[in-house]
Design a protein around this motif. Structure first.
Motif, PDB file in Angstrom:
ATOM      1  N   TRP A   1       9.182  -3.409  -3.096  1.00  0.00           N
ATOM      2  CA  TRP A   1       8.098  -3.373  -4.080  1.00  0.00           C
ATOM      3  C   TRP A   1       6.942  -2.511  -3.589  1.00  0.00           C
ATOM      4  CZ3 TRP A   1       9.477  -4.423  -8.654  1.00  0.00           C
ATOM      5  CH2 TRP A   1      10.378  -5.450  -8.941  1.00  0.00           C
ATOM      6  N   TYR A   2       6.591  -2.583  -2.301  1.00  0.00           N
ATOM      7  CA  TYR A   2       5.499  -1.760  -1.784  1.00  0.00           C
ATOM      8  C   TYR A   2       5.849  -0.270  -1.829  1.00  0.00           C
ATOM      9  CZ  TYR A   2       2.974  -5.869  -0.074  1.00  0.00           C
ATOM     10  OH  TYR A   2       2.269  -7.042   0.016  1.00  0.00           O
ATOM     11  N   SER A   3       7.092   0.063  -1.519  1.00  0.00           N
ATOM     12  CA  SER A   3       7.510   1.464  -1.596  1.00  0.00           C
ATOM     13  C   SER A   3       7.463   1.963  -3.031  1.00  0.00           C
ATOM     14  CB  SER A   3       8.920   1.623  -1.019  1.00  0.00           C
ATOM     15  OG  SER A   3       8.968   1.247   0.335  1.00  0.00           O
ATOM     16  N   LYS A   4       7.863   1.117  -3.950  1.00  0.00           N
ATOM     17  CA  LYS A   4       7.805   1.493  -5.362  1.00  0.00           C
ATOM     18  C   LYS A   4       6.355   1.687  -5.809  1.00  0.00           C
ATOM     19  CE  LYS A   4       9.837   0.014  -9.770  1.00  0.00           C
ATOM     20  NZ  LYS A   4      10.807   1.103  -9.833  1.00  0.00           N
ATOM     21  N   ALA A   5       5.464   0.844  -5.314  1.00  0.00           N
ATOM     22  CA  ALA A   5       4.049   0.990  -5.661  1.00  0.00           C
ATOM     23  C   ALA A   5       3.451   2.242  -5.049  1.00  0.00           C
ATOM     24  CB  ALA A   5       3.270  -0.248  -5.210  1.00  0.00           C
ATOM     25  N   SER A   6       3.853   2.581  -3.821  1.00  0.00           N
ATOM     26  CA  SER A   6       3.295   3.775  -3.169  1.00  0.00           C
ATOM     27  C   SER A   6       3.737   5.050  -3.870  1.00  0.00           C
ATOM     28  CB  SER A   6       3.722   3.809  -1.701  1.00  0.00           C
ATOM     29  OG  SER A   6       5.122   3.958  -1.580  1.00  0.00           O
ATOM     30  N   ASN A   7       4.880   5.032  -4.548  1.00  0.00           N
ATOM     31  CA  ASN A   7       5.282   6.205  -5.320  1.00  0.00           C
ATOM     32  C   ASN A   7       4.348   6.444  -6.491  1.00  0.00           C
ATOM     33  OD1 ASN A   7       7.439   6.626  -3.631  1.00  0.00           O
ATOM     34  ND2 ASN A   7       8.915   5.610  -4.957  1.00  0.00           N
ATOM     35  N   SER A   8       3.897   5.360  -7.115  1.00  0.00           N
ATOM     36  CA  SER A   8       2.984   5.502  -8.248  1.00  0.00           C
ATOM     37  C   SER A   8       1.565   5.808  -7.799  1.00  0.00           C
ATOM     38  CB  SER A   8       2.994   4.214  -9.087  1.00  0.00           C
ATOM     39  OG  SER A   8       4.290   3.905  -9.545  1.00  0.00           O
ATOM     40  N   ALA A   9       1.174   5.314  -6.626  1.00  0.00           N
ATOM     41  CA  ALA A   9      -0.183   5.548  -6.106  1.00  0.00           C
ATOM     42  C   ALA A   9      -0.082   6.033  -4.657  1.00  0.00           C
ATOM     43  CB  ALA A   9      -1.022   4.285  -6.209  1.00  0.00           C
ATOM     44  N   PRO A  10       0.334   7.294  -4.447  1.00  0.00           N
ATOM     45  CA  PRO A  10       0.570   7.760  -3.071  1.00  0.00           C
ATOM     46  C   PRO A  10      -0.697   7.926  -2.244  1.00  0.00           C
ATOM     47  CG  PRO A  10       0.820   9.565  -4.620  1.00  0.00           C
ATOM     48  CD  PRO A  10       0.640   8.327  -5.455  1.00  0.00           C
ATOM     49  N   THR A  11      -1.846   7.951  -2.865  1.00  0.00           N
ATOM     50  CA  THR A  11      -3.091   8.148  -2.118  1.00  0.00           C
ATOM     51  C   THR A  11      -3.817   6.841  -1.816  1.00  0.00           C
ATOM     52  OG1 THR A  11      -4.315   8.478  -4.188  1.00  0.00           O
ATOM     53  CG2 THR A  11      -3.412  10.434  -3.122  1.00  0.00           C
ATOM     54  N   THR A  12      -3.186   5.707  -2.066  1.00  0.00           N
ATOM     55  CA  THR A  12      -3.791   4.394  -1.819  1.00  0.00           C
ATOM     56  C   THR A  12      -3.346   3.895  -0.451  1.00  0.00           C
ATOM     57  OG1 THR A  12      -3.762   3.912  -4.189  1.00  0.00           O
ATOM     58  CG2 THR A  12      -4.072   2.053  -2.692  1.00  0.00           C
ATOM     59  N   GLY A  13      -4.275   3.830   0.496  1.00  0.00           N
ATOM     60  CA  GLY A  13      -3.933   3.457   1.852  1.00  0.00           C
ATOM     61  C   GLY A  13      -3.565   2.001   2.018  1.00  0.00           C
ATOM     62  N   ARG A  14      -3.997   1.136   1.130  1.00  0.00           N
ATOM     63  CA  ARG A  14      -3.703  -0.293   1.250  1.00  0.00           C
ATOM     64  C   ARG A  14      -2.200  -0.557   1.256  1.00  0.00           C
ATOM     65  NH1 ARG A  14      -5.948  -1.433  -2.945  1.00  0.00           N
ATOM     66  NH2 ARG A  14      -4.147  -1.622  -4.330  1.00  0.00           N
ATOM     67  N   LEU A  15      -1.450   0.203   0.467  1.00  0.00           N
ATOM     68  CA  LEU A  15      -0.012  -0.021   0.378  1.00  0.00           C
ATOM     69  C   LEU A  15       0.685   0.338   1.685  1.00  0.00           C
ATOM     70  CD1 LEU A  15       0.461   1.485  -3.191  1.00  0.00           C
ATOM     71  CD2 LEU A  15       0.269  -0.924  -2.571  1.00  0.00           C
ATOM     72  N   TYR A  16       0.240   1.393   2.351  1.00  0.00           N
ATOM     73  CA  TYR A  16       0.845   1.772   3.624  1.00  0.00           C
ATOM     74  C   TYR A  16       0.478   0.770   4.723  1.00  0.00           C
ATOM     75  CZ  TYR A  16       1.332   6.066   0.962  1.00  0.00           C
ATOM     76  OH  TYR A  16       1.626   6.974  -0.015  1.00  0.00           O
ATOM     77  N   HIS A  17      -0.670   0.142   4.592  1.00  0.00           N
ATOM     78  CA  HIS A  17      -1.024  -0.915   5.533  1.00  0.00           C
ATOM     79  C   HIS A  17      -0.053  -2.091   5.400  1.00  0.00           C
ATOM     80  CE1 HIS A  17      -3.155  -4.767   6.355  1.00  0.00           C
ATOM     81  NE2 HIS A  17      -3.518  -4.137   7.460  1.00  0.00           N
ATOM     82  N   HIS A  18       0.306  -2.452   4.180  1.00  0.00           N
ATOM     83  CA  HIS A  18       1.276  -3.517   3.974  1.00  0.00           C
ATOM     84  C   HIS A  18       2.648  -3.128   4.536  1.00  0.00           C
ATOM     85  CE1 HIS A  18      -1.884  -5.222   1.771  1.00  0.00           C
ATOM     86  NE2 HIS A  18      -1.565  -4.825   0.549  1.00  0.00           N
ATOM     87  N   LEU A  19       3.035  -1.877   4.335  1.00  0.00           N
ATOM     88  CA  LEU A  19       4.318  -1.423   4.871  1.00  0.00           C
ATOM     89  C   LEU A  19       4.319  -1.408   6.394  1.00  0.00           C
ATOM     90  CD1 LEU A  19       5.062   1.499   2.376  1.00  0.00           C
ATOM     91  CD2 LEU A  19       6.375  -0.609   2.620  1.00  0.00           C
ATOM     92  N   ALA A  20       3.168  -1.166   6.998  1.00  0.00           N
ATOM     93  CA  ALA A  20       3.086  -1.185   8.461  1.00  0.00           C
ATOM     94  C   ALA A  20       3.350  -2.584   8.995  1.00  0.00           C
ATOM     95  CB  ALA A  20       1.716  -0.682   8.911  1.00  0.00           C
ATOM     96  N   ILE A  21       2.854  -3.602   8.305  1.00  0.00           N
ATOM     97  CA  ILE A  21       3.099  -4.976   8.748  1.00  0.00           C
ATOM     98  C   ILE A  21       4.582  -5.319   8.658  1.00  0.00           C
ATOM     99  CG2 ILE A  21       2.587  -7.391   8.233  1.00  0.00           C
ATOM    100  CD1 ILE A  21      -0.143  -6.496   7.247  1.00  0.00           C
ATOM    101  N   LEU A  22       5.244  -4.800   7.634  1.00  0.00           N
ATOM    102  CA  LEU A  22       6.665  -5.091   7.450  1.00  0.00           C
ATOM    103  C   LEU A  22       7.558  -4.265   8.356  1.00  0.00           C
ATOM    104  CD1 LEU A  22       6.715  -5.207   3.539  1.00  0.00           C
ATOM    105  CD2 LEU A  22       6.753  -7.149   5.097  1.00  0.00           C
ATOM    106  N   ALA A  23       7.004  -3.249   9.021  1.00  0.00           N
ATOM    107  CA  ALA A  23       7.815  -2.357   9.853  1.00  0.00           C
ATOM    108  C   ALA A  23       8.136  -2.937  11.221  1.00  0.00           C
ATOM    109  CB  ALA A  23       7.108  -1.014  10.016  1.00  0.00           C
ATOM    110  N   ARG A  24       7.541  -4.061  11.589  1.00  0.00           N
ATOM    111  CA  ARG A  24       7.834  -4.651  12.890  1.00  0.00           C
ATOM    112  C   ARG A  24       9.325  -4.978  12.997  1.00  0.00           C
ATOM    113  NH1 ARG A  24       2.873  -9.057  12.612  1.00  0.00           N
ATOM    114  NH2 ARG A  24       1.158  -7.561  12.755  1.00  0.00           N
TER     115      ARG A  24
END
Length: 715
Positions: free
Chosen positions: A340-363
């Motif tokens: 879901w976060y990856s899908k959201a980042s495609n629609s809003a690629p300049t929103t840093g909040r979504l990449y922060h969420h993906l960073a937490i899930l990357a562990r």
């Protein structure tokens, strides 16, 4: 067809003897025919047939009395339909004796089949234009030999083509929305009151807060569920297809999606989280409830699709975070949230909040975590809170000497993350130089060992290094000032001894050292994504002469020219290199590279991608980062095209139509005259192993002075 009225059914039924309540009939039965229903235990739905022929009236009465009064198991026989004039049936033609409508229909069919009672066929009236009128004949009424006070509805048989619907007016919609909103506000106020009261008790004395029993938790869940349902009704009414534009704007005007998430879901989830583990079962139940509601809104209210997608990702992350027992369930919900976060980042690629969420899930992938944290800070809309969250990645590595939360990371990942942690915190900088040497010493062997895996690791490392050059998007960074002012004197010089200049110099040492080792691996397709990302960064910086004045002096232009000439030699006439337009594949189905999606939204990719280039709906979320064999040749073309654009701006490279060269070095670099064994490198990850003569020739002819001693046999 219309339903047969109860009076008509009763008129067509024979008289029956009332069964006493004591015979097994429940006195509390809700059936309108409970006085004449058969005993419930044992229940006999089929009667034993009698010998002889049935009469239309008396034999039917005998049959009914035998069915109700004579218990016993009916004999088995072949199922058939009974008609008047035939022998007695071996099995009843109906299963439930209490279904009087079935008995009446059976009598009507028997009368209808009598030739004496049939009527000639009458065509339908001209006004009836149903396409089924040719298939459904006009059914004659029952015989008039048995008079009835109610006319049969079979004479007026018609088919309703479509249920009638009445359009709703704007006044009705407005009244409906007002009524829903009034109830919603009341429930919302109650939810806010309850959540704030519980949060206040938790902050005052976490140990002394009262424990809630199951009934209290269920009451709270029911309250918040009611609020979610009120929001759902509001969205359906306000976004109705017949709603006016003003009515549709109400949801955005009153921030209804945000209020739904904050007061209906998030506050209660935080309340449940602080009461763990006692509230675990209730938290799981509410997460599933909220997830199903968000999924329903995602399907039915597409106007706020981006909000629903991010909320679904948040709920998936909550579910992942509380799963400690089953590692497989945790991985499943991690994948759900990441989707879901990856899908959201495609629609809003300049929103840093979504990449922060993906960073937490990357562990526990430290390189991927660093990439997402860095990207969340270096986009058009940065997420400033990531500056605190990124410390959860740096602190365990920086404090490894004190044995505080040491990650079990590979040596390369540990040294690379530690180097960036020192740059970010700007503390203990005496450890920076040894850390960089350790990383660079491991890099070449890492590329040769992991082969194709370095394609992904390569663009993660390249993007993290570029973000470090920008000081993690700090306003005090030398390059950020130069980009904003386009004046190198205002930005300062890297030779100054200011903290900002020293930090830039250290990050430049890390970045350029990495680029030198990667560029030496001539012919290795696994390093092309790293080179692609690096050249996109340099192409953007070449727009600003003041910025290039800070970068080009230390950049390894000579090695870059050697790599570009090697790629250029594998093609024939390359007129497309001179084209100004963005190179695209010849086929219509354009497939961006994995690093294209990774770079999308970063500050230095502005105006690099054509409009709509990354908006390919045919590519699934799981397939975006898959490397295809055909991408290697296309990536080489893209790299050559970028090199040609940089040379046109007069920074570091010169291209005369046949070869690239580095000005100021006195070297005219040409590709090495040897055939590389990379035919299957994209699939098998093979590495070209040159002979000793090749290494010596490279050291003397192709490489600049002082570099031959560090040349690896894999280069």
């Amino acid at each position: 067809m219309q339903d047969i009225s109860e009076e008509a059914v009763e008129d067509s039924l024979p008289s029956r003897k009332r069964v006493a309540t004591g015979d097994g009939i429940s006195a509390g039965s809700g059936s309108p025919f409970r006085d004449s229903s058969p005993p419930s235990s044992p229940r006999r739905s089929i009667a034993r047939p009698t010998s002889g022929q049935f009469d239309s009236t008396s034999d039917t009465d005998n049959f009914q009395r035998n069915m109700f009064d004579t218990p016993g198991k009916p004999p088995t026989g072949k199922r058939q339909l009974w008609q008047e004039g035939q022998a007695g049936l071996s099995k009843a033609s109906f299963n439930d004796p209490s279904n009087f409508a079935t008995i009446a229909a059976q009598k009507a069919r028997a009368q209808q089949n009598n030739p004496k009672n049939r009527k000639p066929f009458q065509p339908p009236p001209p006004s009836f234009q149903s396409p089924r009128s040719q298939v459904a004949p006009n059914i004659p009424p029952p015989s008039t030999s048995q008079p009835s006070q109610h006319p049969s509805i079979l004479d007026d048989y018609e088919i309703v083509l479509q249920p009638e619907t009445r359009p709703i007016s704007q006044e009705q919609l407005v009244a409906e929305v007002k009524g829903i909103y009034a109830g919603l506000v009341m429930v919302e106020a109650k939810c806010i009151e309850v959540d704030n009261k519980q949060a206040t008790l938790a902050q005052a004395d976490p140990g002394a807060q009262p424990k809630l029993n199951n009934e209290q938790w269920q009451a709270l869940i029911a309250l918040h569920r009611t609020l979610l349902h009120e929001h759902h009704d509001f969205f359906l009414a306000s976004q109705h297809p017949s709603a006016s534009a003003a009515l549709r704007r109400l949801a955005s005007k009153y921030a209804m999606p945000a209020r739904m998430w904050r007061h209906g879901i998030h506050s209660f989830l935080e309340l449940l989280r602080h009461r763990l583990p006692a509230s675990l079962d209730h938290m799981l139940a509410f997460i599933y409830l909220a997830y199903s509601m968000m999924a329903l809104l995602y399907e039915t209210v597409p106007a706020f699709e981006d909000t629903w997608i991010e909320c679904l990702g948040d709920l998936g992350r909550y579910r992942m975070a509380i799963e400690d027992d089953d590692i497989r369930d945790r991985e499943v919900w991690t994948g759900v949230a990441r989707h879901w976060y990856s899908k959201a980042s495609n629609s809003a690629p300049t929103t840093g909040r979504l990449y922060h969420h993906l960073a937490i899930l990357a562990r526990p992938n430290a390189l991927q975590q660093l990439f997402y944290y860095a990207k969340s800070l270096c986009v058009v809309i940065p997420f400033t809170s990531a500056r605190e969250s990124i410390l959860t990645l740096f602190d365990p590595v920086l404090n490894a000497d004190n044995h505080q939360g040491l990650y079990r990371l590979p040596p390369l990942d540990t040294s690379f993350v530690k180097a960036h942690g020192l740059l970010f915190t700007n503390k203990n900088m005496e450890k920076f130089e040894p850390t960089v040497k350790e990383f660079l010493g491991l890099l070449d062997n890492q590329i040769g060992r992991v082969t194709r895996k370095f394609m992904e690791q390569g663009y993660h490392i390249a993007i993290a290094n570029c973000v470090a050059l920008l000081g993690f998007a700090s306003k005090d960074n030398v390059l950020m000032k130069a980009i904003a002012s386009s004046d190198v004197e205002m930005a300062g010089s890297p030779s100054d001894h200011t903290p900002q200049s020293l930090s830039f110099t250290n990050s430049q040492r890390l970045s350029n050292g990495t680029i030198k080792i990667v560029l030496q691996r001539i012919g290795d397709p696994n390093v092309l994504p790293f080179i692609h990302v690096t050249l996109v960064f340099m192409l953007y910086m070449s727009r600003h002469p003041g910025v290039m004045g800070l970068l080009q002096a230390e950049f390894p232009w000579t090695l870059l020219a050697t790599m570009l000439n090697t790629l250029h030699a594998s093609y024939g006439p390359t007129n497309w290199v001179e084209d100004e337009g963005f190179p695209k594949a010849e086929k219509d189905d354009v497939r961006p590279f994995p690093e294209d999606f990774a770079m999308h939204g970063l500050l230095w990719t502005d105006r690099y991608f054509p409009e709509g280039f990354l908006a390919n709906e045919k590519i699934d979320e799981e397939e975006k980062y898959h490397e295809l064999p055909s991408m290697t040749a296309e990536r080489k073309e893209r790299i050559l095209w970028i090199g040609r654009r940089i040379s046109n701006r007069g920074h570091g490279l010169v291209f005369d139509g046949k070869r690239f060269s580095a000005p100021g070095t006195g070297l005219q670099l040409e590709p090495p005259e040897r055939s590389l064994t990379y035919a299957s490198a994209t699939t098998a990850g093979e590495i070209w192993s040159p002979s000793a003569e090749d290494i010596e020739s490279d050291a003397e002819e192709d490489l600049p002075a002082g570099l031959a001693a560090n040349h690896s046999p894999h280069d």
